[in-house]
Design a protein around this motif. Structure first.
Motif, PDB file in Angstrom:
ATOM      1  N   ASP A   1      -2.182  -7.996   0.775  1.00 17.63           N
ATOM      2  CA  ASP A   1      -2.403  -6.705   1.414  1.00 17.63           C
ATOM      3  C   ASP A   1      -2.917  -5.645   0.454  1.00 17.63           C
ATOM      4  O   ASP A   1      -3.618  -4.714   0.860  1.00 17.63           O
ATOM      5  CB  ASP A   1      -1.110  -6.212   2.063  1.00 17.63           C
ATOM      6  N   THR A   2      -2.548  -5.746  -0.825  1.00 19.23           N
ATOM      7  CA  THR A   2      -2.970  -4.758  -1.816  1.00 19.23           C
ATOM      8  C   THR A   2      -3.396  -5.443  -3.100  1.00 19.23           C
ATOM      9  O   THR A   2      -3.124  -6.626  -3.314  1.00 19.23           O
ATOM     10  CB  THR A   2      -1.839  -3.759  -2.132  1.00 19.23           C
ATOM     11  N   ALA A   3      -4.074  -4.667  -3.948  1.00 15.19           N
ATOM     12  CA  ALA A   3      -4.464  -5.155  -5.275  1.00 15.19           C
ATOM     13  C   ALA A   3      -4.377  -3.980  -6.246  1.00 15.19           C
ATOM     14  O   ALA A   3      -4.555  -2.819  -5.853  1.00 15.19           O
ATOM     15  CB  ALA A   3      -5.874  -5.725  -5.247  1.00 15.19           C
TER      16      ALA A   3
ATOM     17  N   GLU B   1      -7.116  -4.302 -11.840  1.00 18.70           N
ATOM     18  CA  GLU B   1      -7.533  -5.683 -11.585  1.00 18.70           C
ATOM     19  C   GLU B   1      -8.809  -5.718 -10.746  1.00 18.70           C
ATOM     20  O   GLU B   1      -9.680  -6.571 -10.954  1.00 18.70           O
ATOM     21  CB  GLU B   1      -6.400  -6.441 -10.890  1.00 18.70           C
ATOM     22  N   ILE B   2      -8.926  -4.790  -9.800  1.00 20.12           N
ATOM     23  CA  ILE B   2     -10.145  -4.702  -8.986  1.00 20.12           C
ATOM     24  C   ILE B   2     -11.329  -4.349  -9.871  1.00 20.12           C
ATOM     25  O   ILE B   2     -12.401  -4.963  -9.788  1.00 20.12           O
ATOM     26  CB  ILE B   2      -9.980  -3.652  -7.874  1.00 20.12           C
ATOM     27  N   TYR B   3     -11.140  -3.370 -10.749  1.00 18.70           N
ATOM     28  CA  TYR B   3     -12.206  -2.974 -11.656  1.00 18.70           C
ATOM     29  C   TYR B   3     -12.636  -4.138 -12.543  1.00 18.70           C
ATOM     30  O   TYR B   3     -13.836  -4.372 -12.744  1.00 18.70           O
ATOM     31  CB  TYR B   3     -11.747  -1.814 -12.536  1.00 18.70           C
TER      32      TYR B   3
ATOM     33  N   ILE C   1      -4.053  -0.575  -4.211  1.00 18.88           N
ATOM     34  CA  ILE C   1      -5.177  -0.256  -3.337  1.00 18.88           C
ATOM     35  C   ILE C   1      -5.160  -1.219  -2.150  1.00 18.88           C
ATOM     36  O   ILE C   1      -5.106  -2.439  -2.345  1.00 18.88           O
ATOM     37  CB  ILE C   1      -6.517  -0.394  -4.090  1.00 18.88           C
ATOM     38  N   PRO C   2      -5.188  -0.710  -0.912  1.00 18.46           N
ATOM     39  CA  PRO C   2      -5.249  -1.617   0.243  1.00 18.46           C
ATOM     40  C   PRO C   2      -6.438  -2.557   0.111  1.00 18.46           C
ATOM     41  O   PRO C   2      -7.559  -2.120  -0.165  1.00 18.46           O
ATOM     42  CB  PRO C   2      -5.416  -0.651   1.430  1.00 18.46           C
ATOM     43  N   ALA C   3      -6.197  -3.846   0.281  1.00 20.39           N
ATOM     44  CA  ALA C   3      -7.233  -4.845   0.036  1.00 20.39           C
ATOM     45  C   ALA C   3      -8.445  -4.702   0.945  1.00 20.39           C
ATOM     46  O   ALA C   3      -9.537  -5.154   0.602  1.00 20.39           O
ATOM     47  CB  ALA C   3      -6.637  -6.242   0.173  1.00 20.39           C
ATOM     48  N   MET C   4      -8.278  -4.077   2.111  1.00 18.94           N
ATOM     49  CA  MET C   4      -9.392  -3.913   3.037  1.00 18.94           C
ATOM     50  C   MET C   4     -10.163  -2.612   2.811  1.00 18.94           C
ATOM     51  O   MET C   4     -11.198  -2.382   3.441  1.00 18.94           O
ATOM     52  CB  MET C   4      -8.888  -3.971   4.481  1.00 18.94           C
TER      53      MET C   4
END
Length: 241
Positions: free
Chosen positions: A133-135, A139-141, A212-215
Motif C-alpha cells: 500500500d505504501t513505499a 526507496e522510490i527515489y 507514500i501511497p503506492a498509487m
C-alpha cells in the motif's frame, strides 16, 4: 522570524525600488496568467481539451525509463528568480500552502538562468515495481533513478503548477525532488493539486522515511539516455544545476 526582521531593516526608498522592479519583471507574465487557477477557469480549460482523458489502468512494473511515455513538457528559466516565480503564482490565482511558499523563498529554491524545455513523467510507485500500500520516499527515489529518471527541482514543481491549468479535480501529483528544509528545519517537497476549489501548490513530508501511497503519481524528469532527441535530456540536466 529572521526573514521578517530583514525586510523591516530595508530602507523605505530601497524597498519601494525593489517592489517596483519585481512588478516590472512580472508584468509580461501577469497579462498571460491572470486567474487561470480559479475553479471556474480550470473548468473552462478542461472543456477546451479536444478529447476526454483515458482512464489510467494499472501497468506491469517498468524495466526502464524508456518504457514510460513523456507525460508533459514544460519550460523553465522563464522568470528572473524565485520571488518572481512566487509572484507569478499569485498573479495566476494559484494558491500556495504555507510550507510550499516557505521553501520557494529559501536559497535552495534556485531558478534556471536559461530557458529550457523539460520532459516530465508522472508514474505511481506501483509502476516502478513497488508492492503493498505504501513505499518509503527514499526507496522510490532510488529505484526511479536506477531506472533512468532524474529528480525535479522546486522550480520545475512551481512551473508545472503554472503550466498545468487543465488539471482534473481530485488529482494530486507529488513532485519527485530533493526536499528543501523550512526555516524550522523540516524537509518538504511539493505537490501539484486540484482539490476542487482551484489549483494549488502545497508542501508535504519530504523525509526519507515518509510513507507514500503506492498509487500516488510522482513527477520525475526524463534522463539523458531516455530522451536524447532534440537535446531534451541535456536540457533537463541544465535544469538541475
Amino acid at each position: 522570524m529572521s526573514d521578517h526582521l530583514g525586510i523591516a531593516a530595508i530602507p523605505r526608498r530601497r524597498y519601494l525600488v525593489l517592489v517596483m522592479l519585481w512588478a516590472a519583471l512580472l508584468l509580461p507574465f501577469i497579462s498571460q496568467a491572470t486567474a487561470q487557477c480559479t475553479a471556474r477557469d480550470v473548468l473552462q480549460n478542461r472543456l477546451k481539451l479536444p478529447t476526454a482523458e483515458q482512464v489510467r489502468t494499472p501497468k506491469a512494473p517498468t524495466a526502464s525509463a524508456a518504457d514510460i511515455q513523456t507525460w508533459k513538457t514544460i519550460e523553465v528559466g522563464t522568470l528572473a528568480g524565485s520571488f518572481a516565480l512566487v509572484g507569478a503564482l499569485d498573479a495566476a490565482g494559484c494558491k500556495s500552502g504555507g510550507q510550499a511558499a516557505e521553501i520557494l523563498a529559501r536559497p535552495a529554491a534556485t531558478v534556471s538562468a536559461t530557458k529550457t524545455d523539460v520532459e516530465l513523467v508522472a508514474v505511481p510507485a506501483t509502476e516502478l515495481g513497488f508492492e503493498g500500500d505504501t513505499a518509503k520516499l527514499a526507496e522510490i527515489y532510488a529505484l526511479a533513478q536506477q531506472l533512468g529518471f532524474q529528480l525535479a527541482t522546486a522550480e520545475i514543481g512551481a512551473q508545472l503548477r503554472l503550466q498545468y491549468f487543465e488539471q482534473p479535480i481530485g488529482e494530486f501529483l507529488i513532485v519527485g525532488m530533493e526536499p528543501i528544509r523550512t526555516w524550522g528545519g523540516e524537509p518538504v517537497i511539493l505537490n501539484i493539486a486540484n482539490g476542487g476549489a482551484g489549483l494549488i501548490l502545497i508542501g508535504q513530508d519530504g523525509r526519507a522515511d515518509a510513507d507514500i501511497p503506492a498509487m500516488s503519481r510522482i513527477v520525475f524528469v526524463r534522463s539523458i539516455k531516455a530522451a536524447p532527441t532534440q537535446g531534451i535530456g541535456e536540457a533537463a540536466a541544465v535544469a538541475h544545476r
